[in-house]
Design a protein around this motif. Sequence first.
Motif, PDB file in Angstrom:
ATOM      1  N   PHE A  63     -47.866   5.985  48.821  1.00  0.00           N
ATOM      2  CA  PHE A  63     -48.636   5.403  48.809  1.00  0.00           C
ATOM      3  C   PHE A  63     -47.926   4.505  48.206  1.00  0.00           C
ATOM      4  CE2 PHE A  63     -51.149   8.826  48.240  1.00  0.00           C
ATOM      5  CZ  PHE A  63     -52.135   8.969  49.212  1.00  0.00           C
ATOM      6  N   ARG A  64     -48.450   2.996  49.215  1.00  0.00           N
ATOM      7  CA  ARG A  64     -48.287   1.895  48.467  1.00  0.00           C
ATOM      8  C   ARG A  64     -48.411   1.176  47.693  1.00  0.00           C
ATOM      9  NH1 ARG A  64     -47.547  -1.640  53.305  1.00  0.00           N
ATOM     10  NH2 ARG A  64     -49.905  -2.703  52.403  1.00  0.00           N
ATOM     11  N   PHE A  65     -48.964   1.283  46.778  1.00  0.00           N
ATOM     12  CA  PHE A  65     -49.769   0.362  45.540  1.00  0.00           C
ATOM     13  C   PHE A  65     -49.436  -0.910  45.422  1.00  0.00           C
ATOM     14  CE2 PHE A  65     -49.904   4.617  44.134  1.00  0.00           C
ATOM     15  CZ  PHE A  65     -50.650   4.737  43.597  1.00  0.00           C
ATOM     16  N   THR A  66     -50.200  -1.864  44.987  1.00  0.00           N
ATOM     17  CA  THR A  66     -50.215  -3.635  45.300  1.00  0.00           C
ATOM     18  C   THR A  66     -49.250  -3.659  44.136  1.00  0.00           C
ATOM     19  OG1 THR A  66     -51.985  -3.354  43.025  1.00  0.00           O
ATOM     20  CG2 THR A  66     -52.561  -4.001  45.826  1.00  0.00           C
ATOM     21  N   GLN A  67     -48.668  -2.981  42.621  1.00  0.00           N
ATOM     22  CA  GLN A  67     -47.994  -3.799  42.383  1.00  0.00           C
ATOM     23  C   GLN A  67     -46.514  -3.364  42.387  1.00  0.00           C
ATOM     24  OE1 GLN A  67     -50.369  -1.612  41.285  1.00  0.00           O
ATOM     25  NE2 GLN A  67     -50.867  -2.120  39.681  1.00  0.00           N
ATOM     26  N   ASP A  68     -46.120  -3.085  44.168  1.00  0.00           N
ATOM     27  CA  ASP A  68     -45.203  -2.503  44.439  1.00  0.00           C
ATOM     28  C   ASP A  68     -44.616  -3.899  45.512  1.00  0.00           C
ATOM     29  OD1 ASP A  68     -44.393   0.331  44.017  1.00  0.00           O
ATOM     30  OD2 ASP A  68     -45.909   0.860  45.457  1.00  0.00           O
ATOM     31  N   GLU A  69     -45.647  -4.568  45.933  1.00  0.00           N
ATOM     32  CA  GLU A  69     -45.200  -5.522  46.388  1.00  0.00           C
ATOM     33  C   GLU A  69     -45.576  -6.825  45.189  1.00  0.00           C
ATOM     34  OE1 GLU A  69     -48.836  -4.931  49.116  1.00  0.00           O
ATOM     35  OE2 GLU A  69     -47.352  -3.966  50.816  1.00  0.00           O
ATOM     36  N   ASP A  70     -45.901  -6.848  44.440  1.00  0.00           N
ATOM     37  CA  ASP A  70     -45.966  -8.430  43.434  1.00  0.00           C
ATOM     38  C   ASP A  70     -44.944  -9.206  42.836  1.00  0.00           C
ATOM     39  OD1 ASP A  70     -48.312  -7.982  44.175  1.00  0.00           O
ATOM     40  OD2 ASP A  70     -48.869  -6.863  41.804  1.00  0.00           O
ATOM     41  N   ALA A  71     -43.186  -8.383  43.177  1.00  0.00           N
ATOM     42  CA  ALA A  71     -42.416  -9.102  42.684  1.00  0.00           C
ATOM     43  C   ALA A  71     -41.654 -10.885  43.177  1.00  0.00           C
ATOM     44  CB  ALA A  71     -41.403  -8.123  43.442  1.00  0.00           C
ATOM     45  N   ASP A  72     -42.617 -11.429  43.995  1.00  0.00           N
ATOM     46  CA  ASP A  72     -42.737 -12.262  44.219  1.00  0.00           C
ATOM     47  C   ASP A  72     -43.316 -12.661  44.190  1.00  0.00           C
ATOM     48  OD1 ASP A  72     -43.417 -11.372  46.103  1.00  0.00           O
ATOM     49  OD2 ASP A  72     -42.482 -11.919  47.866  1.00  0.00           O
ATOM     50  N   THR A  73     -45.042 -13.262  43.286  1.00  0.00           N
ATOM     51  CA  THR A  73     -45.771 -13.703  42.905  1.00  0.00           C
ATOM     52  C   THR A  73     -45.787 -14.738  41.498  1.00  0.00           C
ATOM     53  OG1 THR A  73     -46.464 -11.983  41.914  1.00  0.00           O
ATOM     54  CG2 THR A  73     -46.845 -12.300  44.412  1.00  0.00           C
ATOM     55  N   ALA A  74     -46.234 -14.781  41.280  1.00  0.00           N
ATOM     56  CA  ALA A  74     -46.811 -15.212  40.202  1.00  0.00           C
ATOM     57  C   ALA A  74     -45.654 -14.744  38.982  1.00  0.00           C
ATOM     58  CB  ALA A  74     -48.359 -15.694  39.179  1.00  0.00           C
ATOM     59  N   PRO A  75     -45.325 -15.432  37.472  1.00  0.00           N
ATOM     60  CA  PRO A  75     -44.871 -15.338  36.891  1.00  0.00           C
ATOM     61  C   PRO A  75     -45.569 -13.913  35.603  1.00  0.00           C
ATOM     62  CG  PRO A  75     -44.161 -17.173  36.969  1.00  0.00           C
ATOM     63  CD  PRO A  75     -45.235 -17.183  37.530  1.00  0.00           C
ATOM     64  N   GLU A  76     -46.960 -14.561  35.604  1.00  0.00           N
ATOM     65  CA  GLU A  76     -47.635 -13.160  35.017  1.00  0.00           C
ATOM     66  C   GLU A  76     -47.851 -12.226  35.640  1.00  0.00           C
ATOM     67  OE1 GLU A  76     -50.318 -16.530  36.321  1.00  0.00           O
ATOM     68  OE2 GLU A  76     -48.888 -15.952  35.470  1.00  0.00           O
ATOM     69  N   VAL A  77     -47.670 -12.512  36.785  1.00  0.00           N
ATOM     70  CA  VAL A  77     -48.166 -11.111  38.031  1.00  0.00           C
ATOM     71  C   VAL A  77     -47.236  -9.887  38.099  1.00  0.00           C
ATOM     72  CG1 VAL A  77     -49.141 -10.405  39.984  1.00  0.00           C
ATOM     73  CG2 VAL A  77     -50.565 -12.171  38.901  1.00  0.00           C
ATOM     74  N   GLU A  78     -45.683 -11.441  38.225  1.00  0.00           N
ATOM     75  CA  GLU A  78     -44.612 -10.302  38.724  1.00  0.00           C
ATOM     76  C   GLU A  78     -44.402  -9.373  38.136  1.00  0.00           C
ATOM     77  OE1 GLU A  78     -39.547 -11.924  39.701  1.00  0.00           O
ATOM     78  OE2 GLU A  78     -42.027 -13.247  39.095  1.00  0.00           O
ATOM     79  N   ALA A  79     -44.436 -10.373  36.569  1.00  0.00           N
ATOM     80  CA  ALA A  79     -44.289  -9.062  35.027  1.00  0.00           C
ATOM     81  C   ALA A  79     -44.683  -7.539  34.917  1.00  0.00           C
ATOM     82  CB  ALA A  79     -44.226  -9.804  33.538  1.00  0.00           C
ATOM     83  N   GLY A  80     -45.831  -7.128  35.801  1.00  0.00           N
ATOM     84  CA  GLY A  80     -46.061  -5.724  36.008  1.00  0.00           C
ATOM     85  C   GLY A  80     -46.110  -5.243  37.035  1.00  0.00           C
ATOM     86  N   SER A  81     -45.257  -5.818  37.914  1.00  0.00           N
ATOM     87  CA  SER A  81     -45.067  -5.335  38.963  1.00  0.00           C
ATOM     88  C   SER A  81     -43.727  -4.240  38.690  1.00  0.00           C
ATOM     89  CB  SER A  81     -43.874  -6.691  39.918  1.00  0.00           C
ATOM     90  OG  SER A  81     -42.929  -6.817  39.905  1.00  0.00           O
ATOM     91  N   SER A  82     -43.760  -3.079  40.138  1.00  0.00           N
ATOM     92  CA  SER A  82     -42.811  -1.940  40.318  1.00  0.00           C
ATOM     93  C   SER A  82     -41.536  -2.414  40.005  1.00  0.00           C
ATOM     94  CB  SER A  82     -42.796  -1.088  41.121  1.00  0.00           C
ATOM     95  OG  SER A  82     -44.156  -1.120  41.426  1.00  0.00           O
ATOM     96  N   GLN A  83     -40.974  -3.361  40.062  1.00  0.00           N
ATOM     97  CA  GLN A  83     -39.363  -3.730  40.540  1.00  0.00           C
ATOM     98  C   GLN A  83     -39.189  -4.163  38.765  1.00  0.00           C
ATOM     99  OE1 GLN A  83     -37.744  -5.799  44.029  1.00  0.00           O
ATOM    100  NE2 GLN A  83     -39.338  -5.550  45.234  1.00  0.00           N
ATOM    101  N   ARG A  84     -40.029  -4.899  38.325  1.00  0.00           N
ATOM    102  CA  ARG A  84     -39.871  -5.772  36.903  1.00  0.00           C
ATOM    103  C   ARG A  84     -39.454  -4.954  36.202  1.00  0.00           C
ATOM    104  NH1 ARG A  84     -36.996  -9.021  40.117  1.00  0.00           N
ATOM    105  NH2 ARG A  84     -37.142 -10.651  40.643  1.00  0.00           N
ATOM    106  N   SER A  85     -41.234  -3.610  36.058  1.00  0.00           N
ATOM    107  CA  SER A  85     -41.342  -3.672  34.650  1.00  0.00           C
ATOM    108  C   SER A  85     -41.085  -2.119  34.505  1.00  0.00           C
ATOM    109  CB  SER A  85     -43.217  -3.751  34.194  1.00  0.00           C
ATOM    110  OG  SER A  85     -43.632  -3.453  35.496  1.00  0.00           O
TER     111      SER A  85
END
Length: 254
Positions: free
Chosen positions: A172-194
């Motif tokens: 499965f591809r969750f939304t957190q798997d695609e949030d690495a290049d969005t707003a800082p407060e959203v990006e911070a919770g992405s799979s790649q960052r957190s």
Amino acid sequence: MVPNDDHAAEPAVSRLKGMPVHRRSPQSNTGRRGLVRAPAAAATVVAAAIYGLLPDTLIIGPRLVVPCLEIGLILAVMVTNPHRSAHHSRRSRLMSLALILLIALTNLVSLVLLIGQLIASSTGHGRLLLLAAGQVWITNVIVFAAAYWELDRGGPVARTRTDRRHLALADFRFTQDEDADTAPEVEAGSSQRSDWVPSFVDYLYVSLTNSSAFSPTDTMPLSPRAKILMGVQATAALVTSVLVIAKGISGLSK
């Protein structure tokens, strides 16, 4: 003199960009905690209880046999690691899969029996069958959530303990798997960052939305088995919903 809005906002943006964001390397798993089985165990206990409350005509054999088997498997899985599972256990994984298969098969049989009784115009237990349809639908949500949770990316233990470079392919591809290049407060919770990994609640939400919308919503299936499972679940939910609506309409017309 009117202040320049762009210059006024610049320090705030700079401060936001300069805020410390807790980021972990995608290859690191040192920040992940061990697997917590309690939510999945609680959901399967609910499924066992629901089966025990079904009408006699929708139950295979003695009423308490299947719920007792399911509770026994749940306890056996929990005993292997009572708090947090930090290591792979082939026996525990096989018991988990056996539990999911048992719930799925018994619920499928109940669904087939329910369809037969809802179609039969001579039945005099319309309200009871409508309630049973809701019970079957809820169990359908729970068992597919457990299946997604157990299968995706090598299973729940692998997701919490294995280096990302060695994880199995994602189902499965969750939304957190695609949030690495969005707003800082959203990006911070992405799979790649957190180093975020999905929990049972995430799969329960996927299952609930699939049974409600009869299709994926914000989480996409990637593997053939995930697509097959979601297709089977959506079909079962659709059939149950259509029959319930049809039965309700026929009841109102009488």
